[in-house]
Design a protein around this motif. Structure first.
Motif, short mmCIF file in Angstrom:
data_model
loop_
_atom_site.label_atom_id
_atom_site.label_comp_id
_atom_site.label_asym_id
_atom_site.label_seq_id
_atom_site.Cartn_x
_atom_site.Cartn_y
_atom_site.Cartn_z
N ALA A 125 0.85 -1.20 0.00
CA ALA A 125 0.00 0.00 0.00
C ALA A 125 0.88 1.25 0.00
O ALA A 125 0.59 2.23 -0.68
CB ALA A 125 -0.92 -0.01 1.21
N GLY A 126 1.98 1.19 0.74
CA GLY A 126 2.93 2.30 0.76
C GLY A 126 3.59 2.49 -0.60
O GLY A 126 3.78 3.62 -1.07
N CYS A 127 3.95 1.39 -1.25
CA CYS A 127 4.55 1.45 -2.59
C CYS A 127 3.56 2.06 -3.58
O CYS A 127 3.93 2.86 -4.45
CB CYS A 127 4.94 0.06 -3.08
SG CYS A 127 6.27 -0.72 -2.15
N ALA A 128 2.29 1.68 -3.45
CA ALA A 128 1.25 2.20 -4.35
C ALA A 128 1.11 3.71 -4.21
O ALA A 128 0.99 4.44 -5.19
CB ALA A 128 -0.10 1.52 -4.05
N LYS A 129 1.19 4.15 -2.96
CA LYS A 129 1.02 5.58 -2.68
C LYS A 129 2.09 6.41 -3.40
O LYS A 129 1.83 7.50 -3.90
CB LYS A 129 1.14 5.78 -1.17
CG LYS A 129 0.41 6.98 -0.63
CD LYS A 129 0.42 6.96 0.90
CE LYS A 129 -0.12 8.28 1.40
NZ LYS A 129 -0.09 8.38 2.86
N GLY A 130 3.31 5.86 -3.46
CA GLY A 130 4.41 6.61 -4.06
C GLY A 130 4.66 6.28 -5.52
O GLY A 130 5.56 6.84 -6.14
N ALA A 131 3.85 5.37 -6.11
CA ALA A 131 4.10 4.92 -7.48
C ALA A 131 3.95 6.07 -8.47
O ALA A 131 3.02 6.88 -8.35
CB ALA A 131 3.15 3.78 -7.85
N SER A 132 4.83 6.09 -9.45
CA SER A 132 4.84 7.23 -10.38
C SER A 132 3.97 6.98 -11.61
O SER A 132 3.82 7.87 -12.44
CB SER A 132 6.27 7.55 -10.81
OG SER A 132 6.92 6.37 -11.19
N HIS A 133 3.43 5.79 -11.77
CA HIS A 133 2.57 5.51 -12.92
C HIS A 133 1.28 4.89 -12.40
O HIS A 133 1.33 3.98 -11.56
CB HIS A 133 3.29 4.55 -13.88
CG HIS A 133 2.58 4.39 -15.18
ND1 HIS A 133 1.61 3.45 -15.38
CD2 HIS A 133 2.70 5.05 -16.36
CE1 HIS A 133 1.16 3.54 -16.62
NE2 HIS A 133 1.81 4.51 -17.23
N PRO A 134 0.12 5.33 -12.90
CA PRO A 134 -1.15 4.82 -12.37
C PRO A 134 -1.31 3.31 -12.52
O PRO A 134 -1.90 2.67 -11.65
CB PRO A 134 -2.22 5.56 -13.20
CG PRO A 134 -1.52 6.41 -14.17
CD PRO A 134 -0.06 6.40 -13.91
#
Lengths: 329, 97
Positions: free
Chosen positions: A200-209
């Motif tokens: 969930a933390g990785c998703a929050k910071g992901a640069s591509h939708p």
């Protein structure tokens, strides 16, 4: 005596009854299928009171698994690799390696569950059924984790990160040593909490939708796994043959100062030799911020403790106290 | 009871829960990993943690002294762990008396 059963004159009414009964059954099943399947709870009572058979519980497991299916190929294809940041790549690399350890875990759970089922069959058939339901479900867990492992490793590779070499692959497939079934399930549930919150933390910071969507999908899968482990663990405690202290012990092992929750951040990380704990292997490369998740993970572990044991704790000290009270001397 | 006697109680009680003799553990200054490997009562870190918890509970029940369980890596010699527990005793021993 008639040579046929039922006698010819009675046959049509019996068949009519059968057909109408089956139509009702099928309509009910279709109605159920429109509802979102959920992880079953109260499993020990379900089997003890003969509310459902193993075959019926297995069908329920399958419905949920099928309802949640997604395509790794489609999700990867949707990601624009050129837009991935350094953080994205580091997260993907770590995630792929970590997920390698799930197959041996699932293989082990399948074997242990069947072993425990045979052990309890005479003494407590309901508990034996719980163990078999767990082992049966583990094939879905194994498959779903395969999606995670292959998606992340594939993405990391095509995004230019170092590929997993064969030596590392084999090392990370080492099988965790056997332990008490309640401890095993509690540890697995906590492992899923750590994974879900990290993703969930990785998703929050992901640069591509599309990458965000992938991390969110995997996080949701891990939460579902946690719910299953919690359900099986609770059933073991409900049977009266497994004791809350062992669930509390595992939770304390994780949340205490310097505990497993701190993973590779710890000054001293154990070299187990026999197996790999994926949370000990994370490497942020020194200049990538890791998702900050410790507080959330701790809170979710306290919630898990309540779900398994009905014991309410809100701090590490309270958990330690609850555990030590039950250990005795 | 003095702090020295309490320390001896802790060593004896832990050895008992570990299923090993005091000589075997203390004289060789085994590491925590070595203690688990040699013990027939313990298989892993959780069992080790439980042995220490039982020791602390016994100390509390028998002598009214409370100690916190320290966290150490598995390659820590037992002398280091026992010293960490002993450092909590004189204060507690004086409270108990």
């Amino acid at each position: 005596m008639s040579s046929t059963f039922p006698p010819a004159g009675e046959r049509s009414s019996l068949i009519d009854d059968y057909i109408s009964g089956r139509e009702v059954e099928i309509a009910q099943a279709r109605s159920d299928e429109r509802d979102r399947p959920r992880v079953m709870r109260d499993l020990y009572r379900v089997f003890r009171d003969r509310e459902m058979t193993l075959a019926e519980v297995t069908w329920h497991q399958h419905r949920l698994h099928e309802w949640r299916r997604w395509s790794a190929v489609d999700m990867i294809d949707a990601i624009d690799l050129a837009r991935l940041s350094k953080s994205d790549r580091v997260y993907l690399w770590n995630a792929g390696r970590a997920e390698l350890t799930t197959k041996p875990g699932a293989d082990r759970l399948s074997r242990l569950s069947d072993q425990e089922c045979r052990l309890w069959q005479e003494k407590d058939p309901a508990l034996a059924a719980v163990m078999q339901a767990c082992g049966t479900w583990s094939r879905y867990w194994n498959e779903e984790e395969a999606y995670h492992e292959t998606s992340f490793n594939r993405l990391a590779a095509v995004a230019g990160m170092p590929q997993v070499d064969d030596e590392t692959f084999i090392e990370f497939r080492k099988i965790f040593p056997d332990d008490d079934m309640l401890r095993t399930l509690t540890l697995l549930a906590i492992s899923e909490i750590v994974a879900a919150t990290s993703y969930a933390g990785c998703a929050k910071g992901a640069s591509h939708p599309a990458l965000k969507a992938l991390f969110q999908q995997v996080s949701a899968d891990e939460i579902q796994h946690m719910q299953y482990f919690a359900s099986f663990a609770r059933a073991l405690i409900d049977s009266g043959h497994y004791h809350a202290k062992d669930a509390l012990a595992v939770a304390f092992l994780f949340v205490r100062d310097g505990g497993e929750l701190y993973g590779s951040r710890r000054e001293n990380v154990e070299d187990r030799g026999t197996h790999v704990n994926w949370w000990d292997t994370l490497d942020d490369g020194g200049d990538v911020d890791r998702p900050q998740t410790i507080e959330k993970q701790r809170a979710m572990i306290f919630t898990l403790v309540r779900q398994l044991t009905d014991i309410e704790v809100t701090s590490v000290d309270e958990l330690e106290e609850a555990w030590m009270d039950r250990v005795g001397c | 009871m003095t702090a020295v006697e309490l320390h001896a109680y802790v060593r004896e009680t832990f050895a008992s829960y570990a299923g090993l003799s005091q000589n075997e553990i203390i004289e060789r200054d085994l590491t925590l990993a070595q203690i688990v490997a040699r013990s027939e009562k313990m298989n892993n870190s959780l069992d080790l943690m439980e042995a220490f918890a039982r020791t602390a509970n016994a100390l509390r029940k028998t002598h009214g002294v409370r100690v916190r369980l320290p966290t150490f890596p598995l390659d820590t010699p037992i002398s280091t762990v026992l010293q960490a527990l002993a450092e909590q005793l004189p204060q507690e021993a004086s409270k108990a008396s």
